[in-house]
Design a protein around this motif. Structure first.
Motif, PDB file in Angstrom:
ATOM      1  N   MET A   1      -6.044   0.714  -5.393  1.00 10.17           N
ATOM      2  CA  MET A   1      -5.126   1.820  -5.683  1.00 10.17           C
ATOM      3  C   MET A   1      -4.519   1.685  -7.071  1.00 10.17           C
ATOM      4  SD  MET A   1      -3.085   2.497  -2.229  1.00 10.17           S
ATOM      5  CE  MET A   1      -3.757   3.560  -0.981  1.00 10.17           C
TER       6      MET A   1
ATOM      7  N   TYR B   1      -9.896   2.378   1.808  1.00 11.39           N
ATOM      8  CA  TYR B   1      -9.450   3.017   0.580  1.00 11.39           C
ATOM      9  C   TYR B   1      -9.888   4.471   0.543  1.00 11.39           C
ATOM     10  CZ  TYR B   1      -8.948   4.213  -4.297  1.00 11.39           C
ATOM     11  OH  TYR B   1      -8.605   4.850  -5.452  1.00 11.39           O
TER      12      TYR B   1
ATOM     13  N   ILE C   1       0.821  -1.208   0.000  1.00  7.53           N
ATOM     14  CA  ILE C   1       0.000   0.000   0.000  1.00  7.53           C
ATOM     15  C   ILE C   1       0.858   1.262   0.000  1.00  7.53           C
ATOM     16  CG2 ILE C   1      -1.740   1.261   1.327  1.00  7.53           C
ATOM     17  CD1 ILE C   1      -2.756  -1.375   2.315  1.00  7.53           C
TER      18      ILE C   1
ATOM     19  N   TRP D   1      -7.913   6.598   3.026  1.00  8.35           N
ATOM     20  CA  TRP D   1      -6.460   6.392   2.930  1.00  8.35           C
ATOM     21  C   TRP D   1      -5.642   7.590   3.418  1.00  8.35           C
ATOM     22  CZ3 TRP D   1      -2.006   4.284   3.033  1.00  8.35           C
ATOM     23  CH2 TRP D   1      -0.911   4.740   2.293  1.00  8.35           C
TER      24      TRP D   1
ATOM     25  N   VAL E   1      -7.252  -3.091  -0.636  1.00  7.84           N
ATOM     26  CA  VAL E   1      -6.934  -1.665  -0.709  1.00  7.84           C
ATOM     27  C   VAL E   1      -5.914  -1.389  -1.804  1.00  7.84           C
ATOM     28  CG1 VAL E   1      -5.969   0.282   0.560  1.00  7.84           C
ATOM     29  CG2 VAL E   1      -7.507  -1.306   1.701  1.00  7.84           C
TER      30      VAL E   1
END
Lengths: 806, 113
Positions: A450, A546, A293, A549, A446
């Motif tokens: 992205m 998400y 991430i 974030w 997540v």
């Protein structure tokens, strides 16, 4: 040589021809010549499916080193076939993709395709070999070709760094594996994997079993980028994208998985195996997904995502190993499903990760960057690429209707099934498995989101992009489209895989445990199981994370880069270099005195210790000659002479005292009835003293400054030690006579056989004439050496010439 | 006698070692000279001392001393002479070329590392 052997060796043969084709046909992209081979190989392996499905094993042997039990034995069974299909299938697509990705004009294409073919052949060799030594050979070949491919753009510093890092780590694991192979040979007496598995029951109790298992796992974990050896994979992303797609997502990193699956029937008996494979896999899954991430480079995200997905497969194999402990359950054995899930996810991961890497390559190719902070809003420019990205990432995140959803469901179900394990303390710690798996799946969701949404939606930032984006050429899109279609196909019709590929592969992994009539049915709707609720939770929490974030970004500050394993590696390497440099500098001082000190201390230590250890000291005066007056006087003279050399100031005096010691020695020879020795000693001593004086006379004046020998306590201690040890040995040797001398023969036969009365001379020239010949040679060499040393002045002359030239 | 010789040899070895650990080349060569004397006497002593007549068969003695160690020592004396003289000329040339007899100065320069 059977057809199967040709299939494995054909990439190597083609690799030899490719540079020639490259030079001959400069107009045609070299990739086209390569493309045919993986396609043909894929068809060849594809046609083996029906036979393998019926449980057949296709075995071919080629004798290589029969005397050492090393034969090139190849076997196609379910697991090998699955991998062979992946290697050749994705290999064809990658070659096709690379034809459009790599420029014909700018790149050294022959190098690229030679390395790629070497890799393909090596990988086929790994998965098809039955002999562990041959497997190891191909294994190192994959490390080597991967090294070459990562360092393909060798004028970039990062490429060289990544290549070296991956080489060091994978070769470290490879060597550990070689150790395990040798141990397995000691235990089982064969290098054949099937032969070893057949003896699994007895090998388990061998004392080397655990060591062999740990070393095998070290090899598998380093190759498959498991925690904490995952650090080489993100740096391997410096390779060209087709390489990343092929090696570092679909094939090479799965070599470790292959090895674990292949050797499962051998090691699964042990709880350590189950815990290590399952636990490390889960840890890798969590750590990889968590770190993905924070990456800003698209390939970086995919690298960490690969790490985490490999961890997922590994953890499934670990849990699947539990099946061996419940053979009585038969069809109800829930752990068999874990193995099936591992194999299913292996296929799925190869398809979606391959397409995602190619997608990133296209984005990179068309916009000039892979940084998600610069990208955005590409959806309308690259609709096809966007579609591929959506399919790939949604499958990776585990969303229906793609294949990732199915394998993720099976994964969660298997993790829940750990709860009912009552083996190896699983009942207490086993509950961690589903929890960690769930958290990792949320992270996976997540970063998948992205990848697709930060690249293709949001604000379009043309000023940050080096190129004006537009859709890629069709040739480049073809491979990812095929893979994306497979993602959907396997998602909608998973059961076309179950009977053909998954079950035969699972049969190889599980051995006899798998019931012949085991029914595996993969479907989207399988009732309201815990796994379904977990998936719903993953999607809900994942969406929330998400969206939020930017708010929890700060969490990553708790894990600063300084604490990462890459950082540890980066500091450990220079530390080792400096450490060894300093260590060597510590004792390699360049002073001859120090080296002499080491030698003498070792002499004293080893001999003194041996005398002490073996109780070898012996003292007896029984067999001694009487001491006469003359001898005592001479002994006193020699002792005083030797000691006084240490104290005289003038060198001239010390030379003369040395001469007096020599003459005393020759007097000793007279007393001890050795006339020849006395004569020689007298002459030699005279000549040597003359030489000493000559040398001294010719010394430049400024060096004639006289200085007393400086006293040093350590020198005295060491020399006393040497003297004591020599005396002790002399005394002990004299006092322990084991047998009589052979000289009686010389004395008896000197006249009758050799016709001489001087026995010493007869010995020198008749009995032991060879010694004398070489002693003459030594004198000759010394004379020539002295002559050339005085006459040859090469450096000076060269120096003068150099000066003249100036 | 052999016991006494063992101690004499010990003294020779001690002095030789002490000289070899010094800085001057000339002293090191003197040390090796002493060391070879010690070694020769050691060989002779280990063969046994004064066990009869000189090993010349014309003597018509009942027993002779062991001729074998004497042959070995003779070889050894010649070889050590060859080596010592070579070593001496080497030291002499080193003085001439490098201008020093100090072993501490006769080590590779730092730039070689």
């Amino acid at each position: 040589m059977s057809l199967l052997h040709w299939a494995i060796l054909s990439p190597f043969l083609l690799a030899v021809i490719i540079p020639v084709l490259y030079k001959l046909f400069r107009r045609v992209h070299t990739g086209w010549f390569v493309l045919a081979l993986p396609v043909v190989l894929f068809s060849y392996f594809f046609l083996k499916i029906p036979a393998v499905r019926q449980g057949q094993e296709i075995k071919e042997t080629l004798k290589w080193i029969p005397s050492l039990n090393i034969n090139f034995t190849t076997i196609i069974d379910g697991l090998s076939l699955l991998f062979a299909l992946l290697i050749t299938g994705i290999g064809s697509l990658v070659v096709l993709y690379s034809i459009f990705y790599l420029s014909k004009k700018k790149e050294q294409l022959h190098n690229f395709y030679v390395y790629l073919l070497l890799f393909m052949g090596a990988m086929l060799g790994v998965v098809l070999s039955d002999n562990l030594i041959v497997l190891y050979m191909f294994w190192e070949f994959t490390s080597l070709s991967s090294f070459l491919l990562i360092g393909y753009w060798h004028n970039r510093e990062r490429s060289r760094y990544g290549a070296q890092k991956s080489m060091l780590i994978t070769v470290f694991g490879g060597l550990s594996m070689l150790g395990a192979i040798v141990m397995l040979y000691i235990m089982g007496g064969t290098f054949s994997i099937r032969g070893l598995i057949a003896q699994a029951g007895t090998i388990v109790d061998h004392p080397l079993f655990l060591a062999a298992m740990l070393l095998v796992l070290l090899g598998a974990f380093t190759k498959s980028a498991q925690f904490p050896f995952h650090i080489w994979l993100p740096d391997a992303m410096e390779a060209p994208t087709p390489v990343s797609a092929y090696l570092h997502s679909a094939t090479m990193v799965k070599a470790g998985i292959y090895l674990v699956a292949r050797l499962s029937p051998l090691f699964a008996q042990s709880g350590v195996w189950l815990w290590l494979v399952g636990g490390i896999g889960l840890l890798t899954l969590l750590w990889g997904s968590f770190n993905a991430i924070r990456q800003t480079d698209l390939k970086g995200i995919l690298a960490y995502s690969t790490v985490s997905q490999l961890g997922l497969i590994m953890s499934l194999l670990g849990v699947g190993a539990a099946a061996v402990h419940y053979p009585q359950l038969g069809n109800e054995n829930i752990y068999i499903a874990a193995t099936m899930a591992a194999i299913f996810h292996l296929i799925n991961h190869a398809t979606f990760k391959g397409s995602l890497f190619m997608m990133v390559g296209i984005v990179d190719h068309e916009t000039g960057t892979r940084d998600i902070r610069k990208l955005g809003g590409l959806m309308s420019f690259m609709p096809i690429t966007f579609t591929i990205a959506v399919i790939g990432t949604f499958s990776m995140a585990g969303l229906p209707p793609f294949n990732g959803f199915l394998s993720k469901e099976m994964f969660l179900e298997s993790m829940v099934s750990v709860l009912s394990l009552d083996l190896f303390n699983m009942s207490t710690w086993g509950s961690l498995f589903p929890v960690l798996a769930w958290i990792a799946s949320v992270f996976t969701f997540v970063y998948s989101m992205m990848v697709v949404f930060k690249t293709f939606t949001g604000k379009y930032q043309p000023e940050k992009l080096p190129k004006k984006p537009h859709e890629a050429p069709f040739g480049m899109l073809l491979s990812p489209i095929i893979l994306a279609l497979l993602v959907i196909l396997f998602g909608l019709f998973p059961n076309m895989l179950t009977e053909t590929l998954i079950k035969p592969a699972a049969a190889s992994v599980l051995g006899d445990v798998l019931p012949a009539d085991y029914e595996l049915h993969i479907a989207f709707w399988h009732g309201a199981t815990p796994a379904l609720f977990m998936t719903i939770g993953i999607i809900a929490v994942g969406l929330l994370l998400y969206v939020l974030w930017p708010k929890w970004k700060g969490l990553y500050k708790a894990f600063p880069e300084k604490l990462s394993f890459t950082n540890l590696y980066d500091h450990a390497l220079p530390a080792m270099e400096n450490g060894s440099f300093n260590l060597v500098k510590l004792f390699m001082t360049g002073f001859i005195r120090n080296y002499l000190v080491y030698i003498f201390i070792f002499f004293i230590g080893s001999l003194g210790f041996t005398i002490y250890l073996k109780n070898a000291f012996n003292y007896s005066t029984i067999d001694t000659a009487p001491i006469g007056f003359y001898e005592v006087v001479l002994a006193a003279v020699i002792a005083i002479g030797a000691v006084s050399i240490l104290f005289v100031k003038s060198r001239l005096t010390s030379i003369i005292v040395l001469g007096s010691v020599g003459y005393t020695v020759s007097l000793f020879f007279v007393l001890f009835r050795a006339p020849d020795l006395a004569l020689t000693q007298l002459v030699v001593e005279t000549v040597s003293t003359a030489l000493f004086l000559l040398c001294f006379y010719h010394l430049p004046k400024k060096f004639r400054k006289e200085e007393r020998l400086k006293f040093r306590g350590t020198n005295l201690l060491i020399s006393l030690g040497v003297g004591t040890v020599v005396t002790l040995i002399a005394l002990s040797a004299h006092s322990t006579k084991l047998f009589d001398t052979i000289s009686k023969y010389y004395l008896d036969t000197a006249y009758t056989e050799a016709g001489g009365k001087n026995v010493v001379n007869v010995t020198l020239v008749d009995y032991r004439g060879l010694d004398t010949m070489f002693e003459i040679t030594v004198l000759g060499i010394a004379a020539i050496g002295i002559y050339s040393m005085i006459k040859l002045r090469l450096t000076k002359r060269g120096g003068k010439k150099a000066n003249e030239n100036k | 006698m052999e016991i006494l010789m063992a101690f004499i040899i010990g003294i020779l070895f001690t002095c030789a070692t002490y000289l070899m650990l010094s800085k001057s080349i000339l002293r090191i060569i003197i040390g090796t000279g002493l060391l070879s004397h010690g070694a020769h006497l050691l060989i002779l002593t280990m063969g046994g001392l004064k066990r009869g007549a000189v090993p010349l068969l014309g003597e018509h003695a009942k027993s002779y001393v062991d001729p074998l160690p004497q042959a070995l020592i003779l070889t050894s004396i010649v070889i050590s002479f060859g080596v010592t003289s070579y070593f001496l000329v080497l030291a002499y040339r080193a003085y001439q070329e490098l201008g020093t007899d100090n072993m501490d100065l006769l080590r590779g320069s730092e730039s070689n590392e």
